[in-house]
Design a protein around this motif. Structure first.
Motif, PDB file in Angstrom:
ATOM      1  N   ASN A 259      12.714   4.480 -31.488  1.00 55.05           N
ATOM      2  CA  ASN A 259      13.107   3.513 -32.695  1.00 55.05           C
ATOM      3  C   ASN A 259      12.488   3.784 -34.099  1.00 55.05           C
ATOM      4  O   ASN A 259      12.271   2.850 -34.739  1.00 55.05           O
ATOM      5  CB  ASN A 259      13.111   2.143 -32.158  1.00 55.05           C
ATOM      6  CG  ASN A 259      13.888   1.186 -33.135  1.00 55.05           C
ATOM      7  OD1 ASN A 259      15.163   1.603 -33.637  1.00 55.05           O
ATOM      8  ND2 ASN A 259      13.576   0.056 -33.027  1.00 55.05           N
ATOM      9  N   TRP A 260      11.954   4.992 -34.024  1.00 51.33           N
ATOM     10  CA  TRP A 260      10.962   5.403 -35.178  1.00 51.33           C
ATOM     11  C   TRP A 260      11.829   5.119 -36.566  1.00 51.33           C
ATOM     12  O   TRP A 260      11.234   4.846 -37.505  1.00 51.33           O
ATOM     13  CB  TRP A 260      10.632   6.827 -35.111  1.00 51.33           C
ATOM     14  CG  TRP A 260      11.878   7.736 -35.272  1.00 51.33           C
ATOM     15  CD1 TRP A 260      12.614   8.210 -33.898  1.00 51.33           C
ATOM     16  CD2 TRP A 260      12.210   8.456 -36.227  1.00 51.33           C
ATOM     17  NE1 TRP A 260      13.407   9.161 -34.564  1.00 51.33           N
ATOM     18  CE2 TRP A 260      13.282   9.173 -36.027  1.00 51.33           C
ATOM     19  CE3 TRP A 260      12.041   8.542 -37.650  1.00 51.33           C
ATOM     20  CZ2 TRP A 260      14.159  10.186 -36.635  1.00 51.33           C
ATOM     21  CZ3 TRP A 260      12.736   9.204 -38.525  1.00 51.33           C
ATOM     22  CH2 TRP A 260      13.916  10.057 -38.161  1.00 51.33           C
ATOM     23  N   ASP A 261      13.126   5.287 -36.391  1.00 53.81           N
ATOM     24  CA  ASP A 261      13.753   5.078 -37.765  1.00 53.81           C
ATOM     25  C   ASP A 261      14.647   3.512 -37.756  1.00 53.81           C
ATOM     26  O   ASP A 261      15.336   3.391 -38.609  1.00 53.81           O
ATOM     27  CB  ASP A 261      14.920   6.049 -37.934  1.00 53.81           C
ATOM     28  CG  ASP A 261      15.967   6.255 -36.776  1.00 53.81           C
ATOM     29  OD1 ASP A 261      15.596   5.246 -35.761  1.00 53.81           O
ATOM     30  OD2 ASP A 261      17.085   7.099 -36.977  1.00 53.81           O
ATOM     31  N   ARG A 262      14.226   2.935 -37.050  1.00 53.34           N
ATOM     32  CA  ARG A 262      14.970   1.542 -36.674  1.00 53.34           C
ATOM     33  C   ARG A 262      16.669   1.668 -36.496  1.00 53.34           C
ATOM     34  O   ARG A 262      17.146   0.405 -36.974  1.00 53.34           O
ATOM     35  CB  ARG A 262      14.356   0.613 -37.811  1.00 53.34           C
ATOM     36  CG  ARG A 262      13.019   0.326 -37.854  1.00 53.34           C
ATOM     37  CD  ARG A 262      12.507  -0.136 -36.659  1.00 53.34           C
ATOM     38  NE  ARG A 262      11.189  -0.683 -37.040  1.00 53.34           N
ATOM     39  CZ  ARG A 262      10.028   0.410 -36.278  1.00 53.34           C
ATOM     40  NH1 ARG A 262      10.318   1.503 -35.932  1.00 53.34           N
ATOM     41  NH2 ARG A 262       8.624  -0.166 -36.599  1.00 53.34           N
ATOM     42  N   ARG A 263      16.969   2.768 -35.932  1.00 53.03           N
ATOM     43  CA  ARG A 263      18.146   2.862 -35.716  1.00 53.03           C
ATOM     44  C   ARG A 263      18.656   3.097 -34.190  1.00 53.03           C
ATOM     45  O   ARG A 263      19.832   3.663 -34.013  1.00 53.03           O
ATOM     46  CB  ARG A 263      18.715   3.845 -36.522  1.00 53.03           C
ATOM     47  CG  ARG A 263      18.790   3.841 -38.262  1.00 53.03           C
ATOM     48  CD  ARG A 263      19.622   4.769 -38.909  1.00 53.03           C
ATOM     49  NE  ARG A 263      19.192   4.519 -40.491  1.00 53.03           N
ATOM     50  CZ  ARG A 263      20.178   4.537 -41.257  1.00 53.03           C
ATOM     51  NH1 ARG A 263      21.274   5.270 -40.854  1.00 53.03           N
ATOM     52  NH2 ARG A 263      20.143   4.424 -42.529  1.00 53.03           N
ATOM     53  N   ASP A 264      17.876   2.664 -33.242  1.00 56.30           N
ATOM     54  CA  ASP A 264      17.916   2.912 -31.953  1.00 56.30           C
ATOM     55  C   ASP A 264      18.894   1.949 -31.345  1.00 56.30           C
ATOM     56  O   ASP A 264      18.921   0.658 -31.985  1.00 56.30           O
ATOM     57  CB  ASP A 264      16.765   2.772 -31.196  1.00 56.30           C
ATOM     58  CG  ASP A 264      16.917   3.059 -29.611  1.00 56.30           C
ATOM     59  OD1 ASP A 264      17.865   2.057 -28.915  1.00 56.30           O
ATOM     60  OD2 ASP A 264      16.842   4.080 -28.967  1.00 56.30           O
ATOM     61  N   PRO A 265      20.189   2.334 -31.052  1.00 58.77           N
ATOM     62  CA  PRO A 265      21.208   1.255 -30.421  1.00 58.77           C
ATOM     63  C   PRO A 265      20.928  -0.161 -29.992  1.00 58.77           C
ATOM     64  O   PRO A 265      21.352  -1.061 -30.235  1.00 58.77           O
ATOM     65  CB  PRO A 265      22.415   1.840 -29.838  1.00 58.77           C
ATOM     66  CG  PRO A 265      21.991   3.361 -30.012  1.00 58.77           C
ATOM     67  CD  PRO A 265      20.650   3.406 -30.599  1.00 58.77           C
TER      68      PRO A 265
ATOM     69  N   HIS B 133      16.306   9.650 -41.200  1.00 58.29           N
ATOM     70  CA  HIS B 133      16.783   8.894 -40.083  1.00 58.29           C
ATOM     71  C   HIS B 133      18.064   9.409 -39.305  1.00 58.29           C
ATOM     72  O   HIS B 133      18.578  10.245 -40.027  1.00 58.29           O
ATOM     73  CB  HIS B 133      17.256   7.469 -40.723  1.00 58.29           C
ATOM     74  CG  HIS B 133      18.039   7.831 -42.056  1.00 58.29           C
ATOM     75  ND1 HIS B 133      19.475   8.071 -41.610  1.00 58.29           N
ATOM     76  CD2 HIS B 133      18.105   7.855 -43.432  1.00 58.29           C
ATOM     77  CE1 HIS B 133      20.330   8.071 -42.854  1.00 58.29           C
ATOM     78  NE2 HIS B 133      19.180   7.877 -43.779  1.00 58.29           N
ATOM     79  N   ARG B 134      18.474   8.947 -38.234  1.00 57.57           N
ATOM     80  CA  ARG B 134      19.413   9.508 -37.534  1.00 57.57           C
ATOM     81  C   ARG B 134      20.854   9.031 -38.363  1.00 57.57           C
ATOM     82  O   ARG B 134      20.854   8.086 -39.163  1.00 57.57           O
ATOM     83  CB  ARG B 134      19.578   9.129 -36.122  1.00 57.57           C
ATOM     84  CG  ARG B 134      19.965   7.668 -35.974  1.00 57.57           C
ATOM     85  CD  ARG B 134      19.811   7.179 -34.522  1.00 57.57           C
ATOM     86  NE  ARG B 134      18.250   6.887 -34.309  1.00 57.57           N
ATOM     87  CZ  ARG B 134      17.647   6.655 -33.280  1.00 57.57           C
ATOM     88  NH1 ARG B 134      18.423   6.648 -32.010  1.00 57.57           N
ATOM     89  NH2 ARG B 134      16.476   6.512 -33.257  1.00 57.57           N
TER      90      ARG B 134
END
Length: 273
Positions: free
Chosen positions: A48-54, A199-200
């Motif tokens: 979750n390094w980009d705070r976009r992990d589902p 970010h992803r």
């Protein structure tokens, strides 16, 4: 810019023409599938390094019935990235280092040749580039303008957040130490630039994207350390040639791959600096 995804361990190769190539194991080299068994991958990686992990975007539900579980999994899928983001970082060409102002820091004749060679290399790679962003500094603007000539119908933007600076005090310390005020001034901006561009893909993005960032050595070195979750203070240990190519891929599951770093093998030896 050779790529050998079949390598099973870190390999760092230094060519006679300069630049380093890094290969990292990844089971998703076709950019189509997601990793599903994260238990087999080192737990030290922050997914979750980009705070976009589902899982961080969906409110947990009590698994009291199958319906709730199905709803939760559907929401996870809807918040999961489907596309892969490719970020290609270009350092500006050689410039007048004796300049007293940024306006006078124009590219040298060698720098213009370097930028032209890199533009042609990007054209040869044939990626569907979607965006070219450059810093506001003269040397980056001139480099981007030369590269743009080799690429058709690419959207170009200018962003001061990519300007050169001192991202963080390096470790070990540099003999060319600068006052700490530089790190306090530049560091937050460069970190903000990382968060903006690294970010992803958004879960609404359908196709893979290729973004070119024309900026500066300190910025690129810091970006690479952050993207690979290396200690950011290591940035000064990395070296970049002028107009070199660095290619980072961010997969939908949050894994990051560095294909090449500081690649300048597309240039004739006399152009490398």
């Amino acid at each position: 810019m050779p790529v050998r995804p079949s390598f099973k361990k870190w390999v760092i190769g230094f060519g006679a023409l300069g630049g380093a190539m890094f290969f990292y194991p990844h089971n998703n080299d076709n950019n189509k599938l997601l990793h599903t068994d994260k238990s087999r991958i080192s737990s030290s990686w922050d997914y979750n390094w980009d705070r976009r992990d589902p899982k961080s975007l969906v409110k947990p539900m009590k698994p009291d019935n199958e319906s709730n579980q199905n709803t939760y999994h559907e929401q996870l899928i809807n918040k999961t990235a489907k596309a892969t983001r490719h970020i290609i970082l270009i350092r500006h060409g050689q410039y007048n280092v004796e300049a007293k102002t940024d306006a006078d820091g124009t590219l040298t004749n060698l720098g213009r040749q370097q930028a032209e060679a890199t533009g042609k290399r990007l054209q040869e790679l044939g990626f569907p580039y979607t965006l070219l962003v450059h810093s506001t500094m003269t040397r980056a603007q001139e480099t981007a303008k030369i590269i743009e000539k080799s690429l058709k119908n690419i959207k170009v933007k200018c962003d001061p957040i990519l300007n050169e600076g001192s991202p963080i005090q390096p470790e070990p310390p540099s003999s060319n130490w600068k006052p700490e005020v530089n790190y306090y001034r530049d560091g937050p901006r460069i970190e903000a630039a990382f968060r903006k561009y690294f970010h992803r893909a958004d879960f609404s993005q359908k196709n893979d994207s290729y973004t070119i960032l024309v900026c500066h050595a300190n910025v690129i070195r810091y970006f690479v350390c952050r993207a690979l979750q290396f200690p950011p203070k290591s940035w000064l240990r990395l070296s970049l040639n002028h107009a070199s190519i660095t290619w980072v891929t961010i997969y939908p599951d949050g894994i990051v791959k560095l294909w090449v770093f500081g690649e300048s093998g597309h240039m004739k030896p006399q152009l490398i600096s």
